[in-house]
Motif scaffolding. Structure first.
Motif, PDB file in Angstrom:
ATOM      1  N   TYR A 141      77.290  61.651  51.200  1.00  0.00           N
ATOM      2  CA  TYR A 141      76.097  61.244  50.236  1.00  0.00           C
ATOM      3  C   TYR A 141      76.494  62.297  49.046  1.00  0.00           C
ATOM      4  O   TYR A 141      77.311  62.989  49.026  1.00  0.00           O
ATOM      5  CB  TYR A 141      74.768  61.599  50.394  1.00  0.00           C
ATOM      6  CG  TYR A 141      74.452  60.688  51.663  1.00  0.00           C
ATOM      7  CD1 TYR A 141      73.853  59.561  51.086  1.00  0.00           C
ATOM      8  CD2 TYR A 141      74.224  60.866  52.738  1.00  0.00           C
ATOM      9  CE1 TYR A 141      73.422  58.483  52.262  1.00  0.00           C
ATOM     10  CE2 TYR A 141      73.667  60.050  53.988  1.00  0.00           C
ATOM     11  CZ  TYR A 141      73.421  58.800  53.577  1.00  0.00           C
ATOM     12  OH  TYR A 141      72.962  57.745  54.416  1.00  0.00           O
ATOM     13  N   ALA A 170      77.560  62.599  56.407  1.00  0.00           N
ATOM     14  CA  ALA A 170      76.666  62.065  57.253  1.00  0.00           C
ATOM     15  C   ALA A 170      77.447  61.415  58.395  1.00  0.00           C
ATOM     16  O   ALA A 170      76.929  61.430  59.544  1.00  0.00           O
ATOM     17  CB  ALA A 170      75.710  61.258  56.447  1.00  0.00           C
ATOM     18  N   GLY A 176      69.570  63.286  62.496  1.00  0.00           N
ATOM     19  CA  GLY A 176      70.661  63.679  61.323  1.00  0.00           C
ATOM     20  C   GLY A 176      71.815  63.694  62.049  1.00  0.00           C
ATOM     21  O   GLY A 176      72.858  64.002  61.115  1.00  0.00           O
ATOM     22  N   SER A 177      72.041  62.921  63.035  1.00  0.00           N
ATOM     23  CA  SER A 177      73.618  62.653  63.527  1.00  0.00           C
ATOM     24  C   SER A 177      74.604  61.876  62.800  1.00  0.00           C
ATOM     25  O   SER A 177      75.539  61.479  63.093  1.00  0.00           O
ATOM     26  CB  SER A 177      73.348  62.812  65.169  1.00  0.00           C
ATOM     27  OG  SER A 177      72.661  61.644  65.544  1.00  0.00           O
ATOM     28  N   GLY A 178      73.739  60.814  61.868  1.00  0.00           N
ATOM     29  CA  GLY A 178      74.447  59.942  61.141  1.00  0.00           C
ATOM     30  C   GLY A 178      73.969  58.531  61.767  1.00  0.00           C
ATOM     31  O   GLY A 178      74.812  57.592  61.287  1.00  0.00           O
ATOM     32  N   LYS A 179      73.272  58.176  62.704  1.00  0.00           N
ATOM     33  CA  LYS A 179      73.209  56.935  63.075  1.00  0.00           C
ATOM     34  C   LYS A 179      72.496  55.737  62.173  1.00  0.00           C
ATOM     35  O   LYS A 179      73.182  54.767  62.044  1.00  0.00           O
ATOM     36  CB  LYS A 179      71.958  56.990  64.330  1.00  0.00           C
ATOM     37  CG  LYS A 179      72.272  58.113  65.472  1.00  0.00           C
ATOM     38  CD  LYS A 179      71.018  58.007  66.509  1.00  0.00           C
ATOM     39  CE  LYS A 179      69.713  58.350  65.931  1.00  0.00           C
ATOM     40  NZ  LYS A 179      69.652  59.844  65.340  1.00  0.00           N
ATOM     41  N   THR A 180      71.451  56.278  61.410  1.00  0.00           N
ATOM     42  CA  THR A 180      70.958  55.285  60.507  1.00  0.00           C
ATOM     43  C   THR A 180      72.065  54.966  59.335  1.00  0.00           C
ATOM     44  O   THR A 180      72.482  53.873  58.938  1.00  0.00           O
ATOM     45  CB  THR A 180      69.673  56.003  59.850  1.00  0.00           C
ATOM     46  OG1 THR A 180      68.518  55.893  60.694  1.00  0.00           O
ATOM     47  CG2 THR A 180      69.152  55.149  58.716  1.00  0.00           C
ATOM     48  N   THR A 181      72.654  55.913  58.787  1.00  0.00           N
ATOM     49  CA  THR A 181      73.884  55.948  58.015  1.00  0.00           C
ATOM     50  C   THR A 181      74.836  54.953  58.494  1.00  0.00           C
ATOM     51  O   THR A 181      75.115  53.916  57.636  1.00  0.00           O
ATOM     52  CB  THR A 181      74.349  57.203  57.825  1.00  0.00           C
ATOM     53  OG1 THR A 181      73.463  58.197  57.181  1.00  0.00           O
ATOM     54  CG2 THR A 181      75.544  57.208  56.608  1.00  0.00           C
TER      55      THR A 181
HETATM   56  P1  ADP Z   1      69.998  59.917  61.963  1.00  0.00           P
HETATM   57  O1  ADP Z   1      69.926  58.457  61.700  1.00  0.00           O
HETATM   58  O2  ADP Z   1      70.844  60.035  63.034  1.00  0.00           O
HETATM   59  O3  ADP Z   1      68.723  60.763  61.914  1.00  0.00           O
HETATM   60  P2  ADP Z   1      71.183  59.953  59.147  1.00  0.00           P
HETATM   61  O4  ADP Z   1      72.260  58.827  59.099  1.00  0.00           O
HETATM   62  O5  ADP Z   1      69.577  59.346  58.707  1.00  0.00           O
HETATM   63  O6  ADP Z   1      70.843  60.340  60.540  1.00  0.00           O
HETATM   64  O7  ADP Z   1      71.340  61.094  58.283  1.00  0.00           O
HETATM   65  C1  ADP Z   1      72.555  61.819  58.722  1.00  0.00           C
HETATM   66  C2  ADP Z   1      72.698  63.180  57.636  1.00  0.00           C
HETATM   67  O8  ADP Z   1      72.670  62.566  56.186  1.00  0.00           O
HETATM   68  C3  ADP Z   1      71.454  63.875  57.517  1.00  0.00           C
HETATM   69  O9  ADP Z   1      71.951  65.225  57.526  1.00  0.00           O
HETATM   70  C4  ADP Z   1      70.723  63.418  56.604  1.00  0.00           C
HETATM   71  O10 ADP Z   1      69.753  64.421  56.096  1.00  0.00           O
HETATM   72  C5  ADP Z   1      71.770  62.990  55.484  1.00  0.00           C
HETATM   73  N1  ADP Z   1      71.475  61.898  54.465  1.00  0.00           N
HETATM   74  C6  ADP Z   1      70.567  60.833  54.913  1.00  0.00           C
HETATM   75  N2  ADP Z   1      70.582  60.293  53.882  1.00  0.00           N
HETATM   76  C7  ADP Z   1      70.936  60.779  52.868  1.00  0.00           C
HETATM   77  C8  ADP Z   1      70.786  60.535  51.383  1.00  0.00           C
HETATM   78  N3  ADP Z   1      70.459  59.526  50.790  1.00  0.00           N
HETATM   79  N4  ADP Z   1      71.314  61.639  50.624  1.00  0.00           N
HETATM   80  C9  ADP Z   1      71.841  62.710  51.356  1.00  0.00           C
HETATM   81  N5  ADP Z   1      71.854  62.902  52.684  1.00  0.00           N
HETATM   82  C10 ADP Z   1      71.472  62.128  53.481  1.00  0.00           C
END
Ligand code: ADP
Ligand code: ADP
Length: 230
Positions: free
Chosen positions: A13, A19, A40-45
């Motif tokens: 990001y 992420a 915070g493990s990167g699933k949604t990303t």
């Molecule tokens: P999960 O879905 O496993 O909870 P995410 O994919 O949401 O994890 O997030 C992975 C990491 O990326 C986390 O540390 C989160 O804080 C960070 N993150 C998610 N979206 C953003 C963003 N738009 N900008 C900066 N960091 C982000």
């Protein structure tokens, strides 16, 4: 055969957060693939990169053998249904109108849309005569979530992405929706990528489980393989 393929995919990001850190995996056609890991493990990303909701920083994602960057964005999104964690129905629209959004964009005729909405509501146990004309505020949380799920299926996408779709539900509604999803998966044979942090849910639903931690894949296998190799 392989429908989704990640090759050394990373996401950094703008603020420098890495992420997702160089992940490789494939998802097969008709597979129920569960991404699991702590917050915070990167699933949604990982999920959001698949339909280009967010850009990839490094590596390549293929859908049906074609790089996602080479798809027309509408073609890609229409072929990939997305179910969010938060119920995201449009409050001013009826249930039918909410479900019909993508079919309308695809310019299906009214009769076909009506039939499809009836079929989808039936599929998740919502009486079409009762629910078609209601507004989202007239539905319980579980009912709204059912609508969210079938909305993602409306235009018959090949792939469905689900981001913790049941996490906001009470345990009974969640159990019922899990059963519905298992049934749906068996009957319509869609490829599903499902994000959760609940191992019980993963074991119940998954053909394969992909365990993530700090942006990396730490384990990938069938539920039995995951349980026997903790
Ligand atoms: P999960 O879905 O496993 O909870 P995410 O994919 O949401 O994890 O997030 C992975 C990491 O990326 C986390 O540390 C989160 O804080 C960070 N993150 C998610 N979206 C953003 C963003 N738009 N900008 C900066 N960091 C982000
Ligand atoms: P969820 O897991 O509930 O889908 P996300 O992790 O996608 O939530 O985050 C929701 C919104 O907040 C997204 O727009 C995401 O990009 C943003 N976001 C998440 N984590 C961060 C972060 N650490 N820094 C900046 N923005 C973030």
């Amino acid at each position: 055969f392989v429908v989704i393929s990640f090759e050394n995919v990373s996401k950094k990001y703008r603020d420098g957060t890495v992420a997702v850190d160089g992940i490789d995996f494939t998802v097969n056609k008709g597979e129920f693939f569960v991404l699991i890991g702590p917050s915070g493990s990167g699933k949604t990303t990982t999920l959001k990169m698949m339909n280009r909701l967010i850009p990839i920083s490094d590596g390549t994602i293929y859908i049906d053998g074609k790089k996602i960057s080479e798809y027309n964005i509408h073609e890609l999104r229409w072929n990939i249904g997305y179910v969010l964690q938060q119920i995201a129905l449009f409050p001013h629209m009826t249930i039918e109108e909410n479900i019909a959004i993508v079919p309308e964009l695809k310019q299906w005729n009214k009769g076909k849309i009506h039939e499809r909405v009836t079929e989808l509501l039936d599929m998740v146990g919502l009486d079409p005569d009762v629910f078609r004309t209601r507004k989202p505020s007239e539905l319980s949380g579980g009912e709204q979530q059912r609508v969210g799920v079938v909305r993602a299926l409306a235009a018959d996408p090949d792939i469905i992405l689900m981001d913790e779709p049941f996490s906001a539900l009470d345990p009974i509604s969640r159990d019922k929706l899990q059963e519905d999803i298992i049934h749906l998966q068996k009957t319509i044979k869609k490829t599903i990528v499902f994000v959760t942090h609940d191992m019980k849910e993963a074991i119940k639903l998954a053909d394969r489980i992909c365990l993530m931690n700090e942006g990396k894949i730490v384990q990938l296998g069938t539920p039995n393989e995951i349980i026997s190799n903790p």
